[in-house]
Design a protein around this motif. Structure first.
Motif, short mmCIF file in Angstrom:
data_model
loop_
_atom_site.label_atom_id
_atom_site.label_comp_id
_atom_site.label_asym_id
_atom_site.label_seq_id
_atom_site.Cartn_x
_atom_site.Cartn_y
_atom_site.Cartn_z
N GLY A 135 3.43 -20.56 3.41
CA GLY A 135 3.91 -20.98 4.01
C GLY A 135 3.25 -19.49 5.15
N ALA A 136 2.52 -18.82 4.76
CA ALA A 136 2.38 -17.77 5.49
C ALA A 136 1.89 -19.24 6.73
CB ALA A 136 0.31 -16.89 4.28
N ALA A 137 1.93 -17.51 7.68
CA ALA A 137 1.60 -17.46 9.44
C ALA A 137 0.63 -16.51 9.72
CB ALA A 137 2.55 -17.07 9.98
N PRO A 138 -0.78 -17.07 10.31
CA PRO A 138 -1.23 -16.46 10.23
C PRO A 138 -1.49 -14.58 10.35
CG PRO A 138 -1.89 -18.09 11.78
CD PRO A 138 -0.46 -18.44 11.73
N THR A 139 -0.18 -14.46 10.85
CA THR A 139 0.01 -12.87 10.66
C THR A 139 0.73 -12.64 9.91
OG1 THR A 139 1.65 -13.48 12.45
CG2 THR A 139 0.01 -12.85 13.29
N SER A 140 1.34 -13.71 9.13
CA SER A 140 2.31 -13.64 7.47
C SER A 140 1.09 -12.13 6.63
CB SER A 140 2.39 -14.59 7.27
OG SER A 140 3.24 -14.93 7.72
N PRO A 141 2.09 -12.07 5.59
CA PRO A 141 1.68 -10.70 5.32
C PRO A 141 0.60 -12.02 4.17
CG PRO A 141 4.09 -10.19 4.88
CD PRO A 141 3.02 -11.35 5.72
N ASP A 142 -0.65 -11.34 3.44
CA ASP A 142 -1.67 -12.19 2.12
C ASP A 142 -1.01 -12.67 1.62
OD1 ASP A 142 -3.31 -11.46 4.30
OD2 ASP A 142 -5.07 -10.10 2.86
N TRP A 143 -0.17 -12.07 0.52
CA TRP A 143 1.27 -12.79 -0.31
C TRP A 143 1.64 -13.61 -0.41
CZ3 TRP A 143 6.10 -13.24 0.28
CH2 TRP A 143 6.63 -11.54 0.67
N GLN A 189 -7.30 -12.37 -2.83
CA GLN A 189 -7.84 -11.06 -3.90
C GLN A 189 -6.64 -9.95 -3.90
OE1 GLN A 189 -11.69 -10.03 -2.33
NE2 GLN A 189 -12.42 -11.87 -2.50
N SER A 190 -5.19 -10.46 -2.78
CA SER A 190 -4.59 -9.36 -2.63
C SER A 190 -3.27 -9.73 -3.56
CB SER A 190 -3.54 -9.71 -1.04
OG SER A 190 -3.55 -10.73 -1.18
N VAL A 191 -3.67 -10.49 -4.83
CA VAL A 191 -2.70 -10.85 -5.84
C VAL A 191 -3.39 -11.02 -7.33
CG1 VAL A 191 -0.68 -10.93 -3.86
CG2 VAL A 191 -2.01 -13.37 -5.05
N GLU A 192 -2.54 -11.22 -8.21
CA GLU A 192 -2.99 -11.26 -9.78
C GLU A 192 -3.35 -12.86 -9.25
OE1 GLU A 192 -2.20 -9.13 -12.78
OE2 GLU A 192 -0.94 -7.86 -11.66
N SER A 193 -3.57 -13.52 -8.57
CA SER A 193 -3.49 -15.01 -8.24
C SER A 193 -4.07 -15.84 -9.79
CB SER A 193 -4.45 -15.55 -6.96
OG SER A 193 -4.82 -17.20 -6.66
N ILE A 194 -3.09 -16.89 -10.15
CA ILE A 194 -3.28 -18.00 -10.74
C ILE A 194 -3.95 -19.04 -10.26
CG2 ILE A 194 -2.56 -19.12 -12.18
CD1 ILE A 194 -0.15 -17.62 -12.77
#
Length: 538
Positions: free
Chosen positions: A176-184, A162-167
């Protein structure tokens, strides 16, 4: 016995030792030196062209290619094979040695087999710097990553989207996100996912790769290309075209004929209709990078984002005026990938078409991108008809793609210290943007000195290994691995990029800060200790 192996070339094969060799005379025509030999289910083919030897090894239906610089002839290239191991030598120099058992097809039979490819088996013939790694720690990290992939899986209904205009995508993907990475960073970025796919192959998580592949093909069907990532603002451009290579490797590992037949025409569409489209064309015959109309960015920045290097001093402020080494090298590999897929589908005309495409682009890269003055491949500014001013680590992509000649590779290996520092490989040499040419300040140019990024290390090592410069690749790999593991021990986290000059996480040009990341950083922890990758991946 003597077996004819092409123009003025003979293969020498002894049945007991399963040894064969090719001797290439100095006056042999281009393309001479093609031969083959077999031993039980192990088959070998070799080509020597322009001082570069290509050896293709097939075990059952699994094919691995090694490329080495051997210089002008004559040479004696020898492959010694037993039931369990092989050694490749040119003259009296060992290029590479490996075990037939270290291949993903065999790993699929037992979950512990892949781990046996670490420690002593890998380090026995390696440089002191490589043997100095803490292999017990590396194996523990590898086990932790192996068991953690499911935690990196994202679905379209993930609240973080929801933090981005997701497709929305039809299948779960490994972000690539780790648990502490930005949501994007839950976005499925094109070239990020390529490196993740390679690590997933090594860890036998073909189920997760399949979801990534299905999403990639879904996006080609929708847009005609894989966008930069599955976000609406990123859909006006693609990203450096690496992903198709992982599809080929997945098909080799699984034998999935249904996917082969379905993926091939979509990949051909992306290659021909997007990457070779008019908006990428330049007068040199090589491509540039361009965006199709991002309303939020300066066109120069949007185009530069298509390379994946968002942003850098490397393109002298406007990538659309250049023929980037990395983009054209990736397209050489893309064309060869399509040729391999066409061969699997028994489409000989298309095999010839895409092979010729790859050879033509490689020739143009040698003509326009090689800098005799610098001894490196540099992006070519076709508007000013000169090379860009700044050397980048993407120079080594010419080795990864098999473009460089033996003499060029020797100079690039000798010039490794132009970019190698105590803690890893620089993205670029030290440089500052010219305000008259650049849209951004230095603080936003994160793919620039003193930053080092894991994907550039992986490709540089892969390329140097392919030409037999294993010790040089060892220096790159061990310095990055030491940097990653030191910070992991101190913080419990892996990061997107590192300061490879002082070894810290502090970067004066970090753009949005030095953020935590799994993705290509954990992929580096999986892939670099197991080099050479050509002997590892299907």
């Amino acid at each position: 016995m003597l077996v004819p192996g092409g123009a003025d070339v003979f293969l020498v094969q002894t049945q007991d030792e399963q040894t064969f060799a090719a001797v290439l005379p100095e006056d042999a025509p281009p393309g001479a030196g093609i031969g083959a030999a077999s031993s039980a289910n192990h088959r070998y083919a070799l080509t020597i062209r322009d001082g570069v030897a290509d050896i293709t090894r097939t075990v059952d239906d699994l094919t691995v290619q090694n490329t080495f610089a051997v210089g002008p002839g004559p040479h004696r290239l020898t492959i010694d094979a037993t039931a369990t191991a092989y050694t490749l030598r040119v003259d009296d120099r060992t290029l590479v040695a490996g075990a037939h058992g270290c291949c993903p097809r065999r790993w699929r039979k037992t979950s512990s087999a892949a781990a046996s490819c670490s420690s002593a088996a890998i380090t026995a013939a390696r440089s002191p710097s490589y043997r100095s790694l803490d292999w017990k720690m590396m194996k523990n990290l590898d086990d932790s990553i192996r068991h953690g992939w499911d935690n990196d899986v994202v679905r379209s209904d993930d609240p973080r989207r929801q933090s981005v205009e997701s497709i929305d995508l039809p299948f779960p993907w490994v972000a690539g996100a780790a648990p502490t990475s930005p949501d994007w960073y839950t976005t499925m970025f094109s070239w990020d996912t390529y490196f993740t796919n390679l690590a997933l192959i090594v860890h036998d998580r073909l189920d997760l790769i399949r979801g990534n592949i299905e999403n990639y093909l879904f996006l080609i069907e929708r847009f005609g290309y894989m966008p930069n990532g599955n976000e609406q603002p990123l859909s006006t451009r693609s990203q450096i075209p690496l992903f198709a290579d992982s599809i080929l490797r997945y098909i080799r590992a699984t034998g999935d004929q249904e996917l082969l037949h379905r993926a091939y025409p979509l990949l051909v569409r992306e290659y021909r209709d997007y990457w070779l489209a008019d908006h990428h064309a330049t007068p040199t015959g090589l491509v540039t990078n361009r965006d199709l109309g991002d309303p939020t960015l300066d066109p120069r920045l949007a185009a530069e984002a298509e390379t994946g290097l968002d942003w850098t001093t490397q393109f002298d402020g406007d990538v659309t005026h250049t023929n980037p080494v990395m983009t054209n090298a990736a397209l050489v590999v893309y064309a060869r990938t399509l040729a391999h897929l066409a061969n699997m589908l028994k489409l000989p005309d298309q095999v010839r078409e895409f092979t010729a495409d790859a050879d033509r682009r490689a020739t143009l890269m040698r003509r326009f991108c090689w800098s005799e003055d610098r001894g490196h491949y540099l992006d070519y500014d076709y508007v000013r008809e000169q090379h860009v001013a700044v050397l980048g680590a993407t120079s080594y992509w010419a080795l990864w793609a098999g473009v460089a000649t033996g003499e060029q590779t020797a100079r690039m290996a000798a010039g490794l210290d132009d970019l190698l520092r105590d803690h890893g490989l620089l993205s670029t040499e030290q440089s500052r943007p010219d305000p008259a040419r650049f849209a951004l300040e230095y603080e936003d140019l994160q793919w620039t000195y003193p930053a080092g990024w894991p994907p550039l290390h992986i490709i540089a090592c892969w390329g140097l290994d392919r030409y037999g410069y294993t010790d040089h690749a060892d220096k790159i790999a061990t310095r990055l691995l030491a940097t990653i593991t030191r910070h992991l021990g101190e913080t419990g986290e892996t990061y997107e990029k590192y300061n490879v000059v002082d070894g810290s996480l502090d970067l004066p040009n970090s753009r949005y800060g030095t953020i935590t990341l799994h993705g290509w950083t954990t992929a580096a922890l999986v892939l670099l200790p197991r080099r050479p990758l050509d002997g590892l991946l299907p």
